[in-house]
Design a protein around this motif. Sequence first.
Motif, mmCIF file in Angstrom:
data_model
loop_
_atom_site.group_PDB
_atom_site.id
_atom_site.type_symbol
_atom_site.label_atom_id
_atom_site.label_comp_id
_atom_site.label_asym_id
_atom_site.label_seq_id
_atom_site.Cartn_x
_atom_site.Cartn_y
_atom_site.Cartn_z
ATOM 1 N N GLU A 108 0.782 -1.266 -0.032
ATOM 2 C CA GLU A 108 0.231 0.011 0.109
ATOM 3 C C GLU A 108 0.868 1.357 -0.061
ATOM 4 O O GLU A 108 1.617 1.526 0.937
ATOM 5 C CB GLU A 108 -0.910 0.011 1.274
ATOM 6 N N THR A 168 -2.837 6.581 0.990
ATOM 7 C CA THR A 168 -4.153 6.470 1.061
ATOM 8 C C THR A 168 -4.860 7.835 1.343
ATOM 9 O O THR A 168 -4.224 8.863 1.930
ATOM 10 C CB THR A 168 -4.512 5.699 2.287
ATOM 11 N N ASP A 169 -5.689 8.306 0.418
ATOM 12 C CA ASP A 169 -6.517 9.821 0.628
ATOM 13 C C ASP A 169 -8.071 9.406 0.872
ATOM 14 O O ASP A 169 -8.755 8.343 0.528
ATOM 15 C CB ASP A 169 -6.389 10.116 -0.906
ATOM 16 N N THR A 213 -9.373 6.581 -1.575
ATOM 17 C CA THR A 213 -8.555 6.327 -2.544
ATOM 18 C C THR A 213 -7.140 5.455 -2.067
ATOM 19 O O THR A 213 -6.260 6.091 -1.356
ATOM 20 C CB THR A 213 -8.073 7.326 -3.367
ATOM 21 N N LYS A 214 -6.777 4.196 -2.553
ATOM 22 C CA LYS A 214 -5.710 3.716 -2.032
ATOM 23 C C LYS A 214 -4.748 3.423 -3.360
ATOM 24 O O LYS A 214 -5.383 2.575 -4.461
ATOM 25 C CB LYS A 214 -5.916 2.220 -1.338
ATOM 26 N N GLN A 215 -3.580 3.939 -3.212
ATOM 27 C CA GLN A 215 -2.665 3.317 -4.269
ATOM 28 C C GLN A 215 -1.974 2.287 -3.942
ATOM 29 O O GLN A 215 -1.337 2.370 -2.925
ATOM 30 C CB GLN A 215 -1.771 4.768 -4.616
ATOM 31 N N GLU A 261 1.334 -0.741 -10.764
ATOM 32 C CA GLU A 261 0.435 0.022 -9.542
ATOM 33 C C GLU A 261 -0.754 0.247 -10.076
ATOM 34 O O GLU A 261 -1.168 0.334 -11.271
ATOM 35 C CB GLU A 261 1.249 1.543 -9.596
ATOM 36 N N LYS A 270 -5.012 1.794 -8.355
ATOM 37 C CA LYS A 270 -5.764 2.406 -7.556
ATOM 38 C C LYS A 270 -7.034 1.742 -7.285
ATOM 39 O O LYS A 270 -7.547 1.426 -8.031
ATOM 40 C CB LYS A 270 -5.962 4.069 -7.888
ATOM 41 N N PHE A 300 -10.769 2.497 -5.226
ATOM 42 C CA PHE A 300 -11.679 3.519 -4.705
ATOM 43 C C PHE A 300 -12.670 2.663 -3.935
ATOM 44 O O PHE A 300 -13.434 1.521 -4.568
ATOM 45 C CB PHE A 300 -12.357 4.152 -6.127
#
Length: 245
Positions: free
Chosen positions: A5, A8-9, A24-26, A33, A35, A37
Amino acid sequence: SPIKELATDRVIVSDGKSSYEVRTKQIQWINEEAKLFLLQDVTDSQRIISELEEIDRFKTNLIRTVSHDFRTPLNVIINGMEIVLSESKLSKSVENLIHKGHQASQFLLYLVNDLLDYYQIKMNSFRVIDKDFNLGAVVLRTNELMELKARISDVRLEIDEGEHQIDKIRSDPERIQQVLINLISNAIKYSPKKGTVTIRIDYSSHAEDNLVLIEVQDHGLGIKEEDVPCLFREFGRVTNDENKA
């Protein structure tokens, strides 16, 4: 390979009726990579948070308003009693009664000022104002303020300024008095009848660091070493019946 991970936003969005938390996790997986949601309905929890914030704002504004409204009549009462004490020829019993009322009113004013300090802390506007003052005079004034409480509890107050007294130090006299009132009040509360509470000022032991040590000593039951950390938590208190301190 395990999924990593990276970031994280989190954001709350609302359409006026419902609220949603969007995360939102990258992530990274096998050198790729991506993302993710995640959408969650948080309408109820946001409503509760908003209501609690509104209650907190109301409480803070109430404290400010009540504190300000209390100060004006209290100052009038204090000033009136000071005029009577300074200009009137009173019998000893009446003078003593007015003096006690003056002390009690001043103590109540300090409690009101504590509420105003709480409001300032909540609003991030609390300030410490440094200035030159005579520490011995502040301690003496505080001692006089607490005499009535001590007399009611049948406890004697005494001041020990020791040797090497200093005319002036630089700090905030109001905050020092505030702390002293708190310490002395607790010392009186937990001292046995006929006990003594001593306010000790040590000007010399930390002189090389330009510090003055102030101690408040009582004859209460004391406190166990393992319970000391409780004193530095909000509303911390030792509740053991064998160690009421």
